[in-house]
Design a protein around this motif. Structure first.
Motif, short mmCIF file in Angstrom:
data_model
loop_
_atom_site.label_atom_id
_atom_site.label_comp_id
_atom_site.label_asym_id
_atom_site.label_seq_id
_atom_site.Cartn_x
_atom_site.Cartn_y
_atom_site.Cartn_z
N TYR A 177 0.84 -1.19 0.00
CA TYR A 177 0.00 0.00 0.00
C TYR A 177 0.88 1.25 0.00
O TYR A 177 1.96 1.27 0.59
CB TYR A 177 -0.92 0.01 1.22
CG TYR A 177 -1.79 -1.21 1.32
CD1 TYR A 177 -2.91 -1.37 0.51
CD2 TYR A 177 -1.47 -2.24 2.21
CE1 TYR A 177 -3.69 -2.50 0.58
CE2 TYR A 177 -2.26 -3.38 2.29
CZ TYR A 177 -3.37 -3.51 1.48
OH TYR A 177 -4.15 -4.64 1.56
N SER A 178 0.41 2.30 -0.65
CA SER A 178 1.19 3.53 -0.68
C SER A 178 1.19 4.19 0.69
O SER A 178 0.26 4.02 1.50
CB SER A 178 0.61 4.50 -1.72
OG SER A 178 -0.54 5.15 -1.24
N LEU A 213 -16.43 1.21 10.13
CA LEU A 213 -15.22 1.56 9.40
C LEU A 213 -15.26 3.04 8.99
O LEU A 213 -16.33 3.59 8.73
CB LEU A 213 -15.07 0.69 8.16
CG LEU A 213 -15.03 -0.84 8.38
CD1 LEU A 213 -14.67 -1.54 7.07
CD2 LEU A 213 -14.05 -1.22 9.48
N VAL A 214 -14.09 3.67 8.92
CA VAL A 214 -14.03 5.09 8.56
C VAL A 214 -14.31 5.31 7.08
O VAL A 214 -14.57 6.43 6.64
CB VAL A 214 -12.68 5.72 8.94
CG1 VAL A 214 -12.49 5.69 10.45
CG2 VAL A 214 -11.52 5.03 8.23
N ALA A 215 -14.23 4.26 6.30
CA ALA A 215 -14.60 4.27 4.89
C ALA A 215 -15.19 2.90 4.58
O ALA A 215 -14.87 1.92 5.27
CB ALA A 215 -13.39 4.56 4.00
N PRO A 216 -16.05 2.79 3.59
CA PRO A 216 -16.69 1.49 3.32
C PRO A 216 -15.71 0.35 3.11
O PRO A 216 -16.02 -0.80 3.42
CB PRO A 216 -17.51 1.76 2.06
CG PRO A 216 -17.80 3.22 2.09
CD PRO A 216 -16.58 3.85 2.69
N ASP A 217 -14.50 0.67 2.62
CA ASP A 217 -13.52 -0.37 2.31
C ASP A 217 -12.30 -0.31 3.22
O ASP A 217 -11.21 -0.77 2.85
CB ASP A 217 -13.08 -0.25 0.85
CG ASP A 217 -12.45 1.12 0.55
OD1 ASP A 217 -12.60 2.04 1.37
OD2 ASP A 217 -11.83 1.26 -0.52
N ALA A 218 -12.45 0.26 4.42
CA ALA A 218 -11.31 0.49 5.31
C ALA A 218 -10.88 -0.77 6.06
O ALA A 218 -10.67 -0.77 7.27
CB ALA A 218 -11.62 1.61 6.28
N GLN A 219 -10.76 -1.85 5.32
CA GLN A 219 -10.17 -3.10 5.80
C GLN A 219 -9.08 -3.47 4.80
O GLN A 219 -9.35 -3.62 3.61
CB GLN A 219 -11.21 -4.22 5.87
CG GLN A 219 -10.60 -5.60 6.13
CD GLN A 219 -11.59 -6.73 5.90
OE1 GLN A 219 -12.46 -6.98 6.72
NE2 GLN A 219 -11.47 -7.43 4.76
N ARG A 268 -1.81 8.73 -3.86
CA ARG A 268 -3.07 8.09 -3.46
C ARG A 268 -3.56 7.16 -4.57
O ARG A 268 -3.50 7.49 -5.76
CB ARG A 268 -4.14 9.12 -3.20
CG ARG A 268 -4.01 9.84 -1.85
CD ARG A 268 -5.17 10.78 -1.63
NE ARG A 268 -5.15 11.32 -0.28
CZ ARG A 268 -5.20 12.62 -0.01
NH1 ARG A 268 -5.32 13.52 -0.98
NH2 ARG A 268 -5.20 13.03 1.26
N THR A 269 -4.08 6.00 -4.16
CA THR A 269 -4.68 5.08 -5.12
C THR A 269 -6.15 4.82 -4.78
O THR A 269 -6.80 4.03 -5.43
CB THR A 269 -3.94 3.74 -5.13
OG1 THR A 269 -4.09 3.09 -3.87
CG2 THR A 269 -2.47 3.93 -5.43
N ARG A 270 -6.65 5.51 -3.74
CA ARG A 270 -8.03 5.32 -3.28
C ARG A 270 -8.55 6.66 -2.77
O ARG A 270 -7.77 7.57 -2.47
CB ARG A 270 -8.11 4.28 -2.17
CG ARG A 270 -7.04 4.42 -1.11
CD ARG A 270 -7.21 3.53 0.08
NE ARG A 270 -8.34 4.01 0.88
CZ ARG A 270 -9.28 3.22 1.39
NH1 ARG A 270 -9.21 1.92 1.19
NH2 ARG A 270 -10.26 3.71 2.10
#
Length: 295
Positions: free
Chosen positions: A39-40, A145-151, A287-289
């Protein structure tokens, strides 16, 4: 396995079974091997900044949520209700049970099929506590989660990088979030081509941050960033540090010349050129997300 999907969507109350945080620890294995996170730095920093709770966990069980029961689900994603066992509480002091539950949105695989979550799969979870008053059990706490995909998938290098970011975040005088350019000016030097640009930045917490760019007669430039009132001795932030991240991801892509109102047009243009040189030296944010709110 049947899960209480409606209760999870509303967010259950946090329960008090203490798990000591191990925030300051570093992962010796990752440091020893020199492994790098997939991850970046900026993606990890975005999540770390936004999440008051960061957990390393193992998936215990999961169940897909039907699309009609998943409001706001982005195209190309599927939603899961997940129960996971906490391995360590990397950040946060909220009381949690040893097992947590949450909803996560994950992208479909290359065949357009929902992702697979394996039992005992190690993950990193970036979350916030939910309001008390839910109907949880004494064995499970619900988090959001702080974002829907924050796993994220866990690995030693990612955890080591994450812990380094969190360590910087809690230091006194940690670089604040940049929200824009406050004002600035350019002063020509005594020789043709010489000059100095100073730019003062807006920050989320009001702490002072400034940029100084000095141009010599031969056209060479030197620049520095000062985080605080003292400009003397300021340096260039190293890449993949919190100071670099704040600048590379927070500065606008062009200098708003209106912030230099009252200065000659030629000086404003020189300041814009100096500013572009700083952006070039910082490089892309990486950033990639989409960053979560608060990053």
């Amino acid at each position: 396995m049947r899960f209480p999907l409606a209760a999870a969507a509303l967010g259950l109350s946090l329960l008090s079974i203490g798990i000591p945080p191990v925030f300051a620890m570093q992962d010796d294995d990752a440091a020893a091997t020199g492994a790098q996170s997939p991850y970046s730095y900026s993606d990890l920093a975005d999540l770390a900044v936004a999440a008051p709770i960061v957990i390393r966990a193992q998936i215990k069980d999961s169940a897909g949520v039907e699309s009609e029961r998943a409001p706001g689900l982005a195209a190309g994603h599927s939603r899961f209700y997940v129960e996971a066992d906490i391995v360590s509480l990397i950040r946060g002091s909220a009381p949690l049970a040893k097992r947590i539950s949450y909803l996560v949105d994950l992208p479909l695989d290359a065949r357009g099929k929902p992702a697979k979550l394996r039992k005992k799969q190690p993950v990193l979870i970036f979350a916030q506590p939910v309001a008390a008053g839910g109907s949880g059990s004494a064995s499970t706490s619900s988090i959001r989660l702080v974002a829907p995909d924050a796993q994220l998938a866990w690995d030693a290098a990612t955890e080591a990088q994450l812990r380094a970011i969190l360590t910087e975040l809690v230091k006194p005088g940690a670089p604040p979030r940049i929200t824009g350019i406050a004002n600035g000016f350019h002063v020509p030097g005594t020789l043709p081509g010489e000059g100095e640009t100073q730019l003062f930045l807006d920050t989320a917490n009001g702490d002072p941050v400034s940029l100084t760019i000095t141009t010599r007669a031969d056209g060479s430039r030197r620049w520095s960033a000062a985080f605080g009132e003292i400009v003397e001795g300021a340096g260039i932030p190293k890449r993949n540090t919190l100071a670099w991240y704040r600048l590379a991801c927070g500065l606008p892509r062009t200098l708003p010349l209106s912030k230099l109102a009252g200065t000659p047009a030629a000086d404003r243009q020189k300041a814009a050129s100096d500013y572009a040189a700083v952006l070039g030296a910082l490089g892309e944010c990486g950033r990639t997300r989409t960053p979560p709110p608060g990053a």
